[in-house]
Write an enzyme that holds these catalytic residues in place. Structure first.
Site, mmCIF file in Angstrom:
data_model
loop_
_atom_site.group_PDB
_atom_site.id
_atom_site.type_symbol
_atom_site.label_atom_id
_atom_site.label_comp_id
_atom_site.label_asym_id
_atom_site.label_seq_id
_atom_site.Cartn_x
_atom_site.Cartn_y
_atom_site.Cartn_z
ATOM 1 N N LYS A 150 38.658 27.795 59.628
ATOM 2 C CA LYS A 150 38.787 28.741 58.517
ATOM 3 C C LYS A 150 37.801 28.448 57.397
ATOM 4 O O LYS A 150 37.351 29.377 56.711
ATOM 5 C CB LYS A 150 40.231 28.771 57.992
ATOM 6 C CG LYS A 150 41.168 29.373 59.021
ATOM 7 C CD LYS A 150 42.446 29.946 58.476
ATOM 8 C CE LYS A 150 43.120 30.766 59.575
ATOM 9 N NZ LYS A 150 44.492 31.093 59.352
ATOM 10 N N LYS B 30 40.789 33.460 70.097
ATOM 11 C CA LYS B 30 42.196 33.800 69.843
ATOM 12 C C LYS B 30 42.315 35.201 69.235
ATOM 13 O O LYS B 30 41.478 35.577 68.401
ATOM 14 C CB LYS B 30 42.732 32.754 68.859
ATOM 15 C CG LYS B 30 44.205 32.785 68.590
ATOM 16 C CD LYS B 30 44.575 31.700 67.583
ATOM 17 C CE LYS B 30 44.415 32.179 66.165
ATOM 18 N NZ LYS B 30 45.510 31.883 65.253
ATOM 19 N N LYS C 210 44.305 37.998 63.107
ATOM 20 C CA LYS C 210 44.398 39.026 62.061
ATOM 21 C C LYS C 210 43.052 39.281 61.407
ATOM 22 O O LYS C 210 42.768 40.380 60.942
ATOM 23 C CB LYS C 210 45.335 38.549 60.948
ATOM 24 C CG LYS C 210 46.778 38.391 61.321
ATOM 25 C CD LYS C 210 47.472 37.719 60.141
ATOM 26 C CE LYS C 210 48.884 37.313 60.465
ATOM 27 N NZ LYS C 210 49.284 36.103 59.737
HETATM 28 N N1 AQP Z 1 46.709 34.726 69.230
HETATM 29 C C1 AQP Z 1 47.896 34.158 69.091
HETATM 30 N N2 AQP Z 1 48.641 33.883 70.189
HETATM 31 C C2 AQP Z 1 49.870 33.316 70.062
HETATM 32 N N3 AQP Z 1 50.423 33.001 68.879
HETATM 33 C C3 AQP Z 1 49.699 33.278 67.764
HETATM 34 N N4 AQP Z 1 49.960 33.102 66.459
HETATM 35 C C4 AQP Z 1 48.909 33.555 65.733
HETATM 36 N N5 AQP Z 1 47.956 34.013 66.548
HETATM 37 C C5 AQP Z 1 48.421 33.862 67.816
HETATM 38 C C6 AQP Z 1 51.197 32.532 65.939
HETATM 39 O O1 AQP Z 1 51.741 33.440 64.978
HETATM 40 C C7 AQP Z 1 52.446 32.683 63.999
HETATM 41 C C8 AQP Z 1 52.082 33.162 62.634
HETATM 42 O O2 AQP Z 1 50.696 32.965 62.412
HETATM 43 P P1 AQP Z 1 50.157 32.920 60.935
HETATM 44 O O3 AQP Z 1 50.616 34.107 60.219
HETATM 45 O O4 AQP Z 1 50.486 31.640 60.308
HETATM 46 O O5 AQP Z 1 48.625 33.051 61.003
HETATM 47 P P2 AQP Z 1 47.514 32.545 61.920
HETATM 48 O O6 AQP Z 1 47.948 31.547 62.935
HETATM 49 O O7 AQP Z 1 46.427 32.122 61.053
HETATM 50 O O8 AQP Z 1 47.295 33.914 62.648
HETATM 51 P P3 AQP Z 1 45.983 34.680 62.883
HETATM 52 O O9 AQP Z 1 46.363 36.015 63.343
HETATM 53 O O10 AQP Z 1 45.069 33.937 63.766
HETATM 54 O O11 AQP Z 1 45.340 34.812 61.443
HETATM 55 P P4 AQP Z 1 43.892 34.441 61.001
HETATM 56 O O12 AQP Z 1 43.023 35.520 61.510
HETATM 57 O O13 AQP Z 1 43.990 34.438 59.496
HETATM 58 O O14 AQP Z 1 43.545 33.103 61.544
HETATM 59 C C9 AQP Z 1 52.125 31.211 64.241
HETATM 60 O O15 AQP Z 1 53.227 30.600 64.904
HETATM 61 C C10 AQP Z 1 50.939 31.256 65.147
HETATM 62 O O16 AQP Z 1 50.892 30.131 66.012
#
Ligand code: AQP
Length: 353
Positions: A124, A216, A219
């Protein structure tokens, strides 16, 4: 499928989702769907982690109006997926100040070297880490506070959060060691904080981008075609799956045949997780099929599972009185657990209160 979660060993489950917009299928299959499954066996605390959201630049979380709307959207997703806010606790993190309070204590327990190793920070922060916020660096310390404030022993998460949960154990262990004598003197026994286990199971613990099987689903991916959002309609889901990257071979008949085929593995994993079946079972049915046929079966399944949830999310997002009431009531109940734990931490550390 609860993977033999034993309520005796895991009396309380905690997990959270950041209100950073674009909730997607990965968030659902890796986390929210598992939250729902835990409800019948454990006491659950589910949190919209808004303090975590602001560790990213304002341009990422969208500013004050967007943050408020995203907090309601994640809450709506929890409720629409089937989380019961009467039996369990649903709230937003910033309403319970003990999260930030305990995180500060943990900032003084955790070592810089531990944080330096966190892959999420590296990803990040990117190349320009000097410009990353201090909050992003300390993110895992706040996450440890979220979990340990409720003395939760089980945390359902996607694969990407495994390293942070290992760090949570390190922080709990170091707190227990550093203050061992005081913990005993104050009548807390041998350990103040429990050891926490990640619950990472099933065929979709790491849902990948529809455009690139090595990345992955996320978002923050600039391409909306890379993910299925929880509020996408049938046509959008169909279009995204039609355009999803695949390879030219038909589907294999056994899971071993998915080796080295990340896009195929991803789509089959998504199908299995949505249908509540194993990968082997799905391949027994679709082995030999072309992707075009499989993608249209996957579209029907995804629309069937996500359609009603997306519609309910939209309805709830419009009902701000209800959603805000759920969060306020949840925060009171969360605080009733968190406050005495934080008081115990203060006594153990030696703060006067
Ligand atoms: N691709 C994924 N597959 C399975 N689980 C996922 N999680 C996120 N992406 C995947 C799980 O969702 C929960 C909440 O995630 P978060 O809101 O804390 O954000 P994150 O992990 O940072 O999700 P993103 O979508 O990947 O956001 P960005 O783009 O900001 O990095 C967690 O339990 C996570 O494991």
């Amino acid at each position: 499928m609860t993977d033999a979660i034993d309520a005796k060993f895991h009396p309380r489950v905690f997990s959270g989702v950041q209100p950073t917009g674009n909730l997607h299928l990965g968030n659902y299959l890796g986390a929210i769907k598992r939250f729902v499954e835990m409800q019948d066996v454990c006491d659950c605390v589910y949190c919209v982690v808004d303090l975590h959201a602001i560790t990213q630049p304002v341009s990422v979380w969208g500013g004050p109006k967007q943050l408020a709307s995203n907090i309601r959207e994640v809450t709506a997703a929890f409720l629409a997926a089937g989380i019961d806010p009467v039996r369990h606790i649903v709230f937003n993190q910033s309403r319970v100040p003990e999260h930030a309070e305990l995180a500060w204590v943990f900032n003084c327990i955790a070592r810089l070297g531990w944080m330096e190793r966190m892959t999420q920070f590296k990803e990040k922060a990117g190349k320009d880490r000097e410009r990353a916020s201090l909050g992003l660096f300390a993110y895992p310390s706040l996450m440890a506070a979220d979990i340990l404030l409720y003395k939760a022993t089980a945390v359902p998460v996607g694969e990407d959060q495994k390293q942070h949960l290992e760090l949570t154990r390190d922080i709990a262990q170091k707190f227990n060691n550093d203050f061992a004598e005081s913990i005993r003197d104050h009548g807390f026994g041998d350990a103040f904080f429990p050891m926490t286990a990640p619950l990472i199971h099933g065929p979709a613990t790491r849902v990948m981008s529809l455009r690139d099987g090595a990345k992955k689903m996320s978002k923050s991916d600039p391409s909306d075609l890379s993910r299925i959002n929880l509020t996408d309609d049938r046509d959008t889901i169909a279009q995204k799956l039609r355009k999803a990257k695949t390879d030219p071979e038909p589907l294999p008949s056994e899971p071993a045949g998915l080796e080295g085929r990340p896009e195929a593995q991803n789509l089959v994993g998504i199908y299995a997780a949505l249908a509540g079946r194993t990968t082997a079972d799905v391949l027994a049915e679709y082995g030999g099929a072309q992707f075009s046929g499989f993608k249209s079966a996957l579209t029907d399944l995804a629309v069937d599972k996500l359609g009603p949830m997306g519609a309910e999310m939209k309805r709830l997002v419009a009902d701000t009185t209800h959603v805000d009431g759920v969060l306020a009531a949840g925060a009171e109940r969360a605080a009733a657990i968190a406050r005495p734990v934080m008081d115990g931490v203060k006594d153990v550390v030696g703060f006067l209160r």
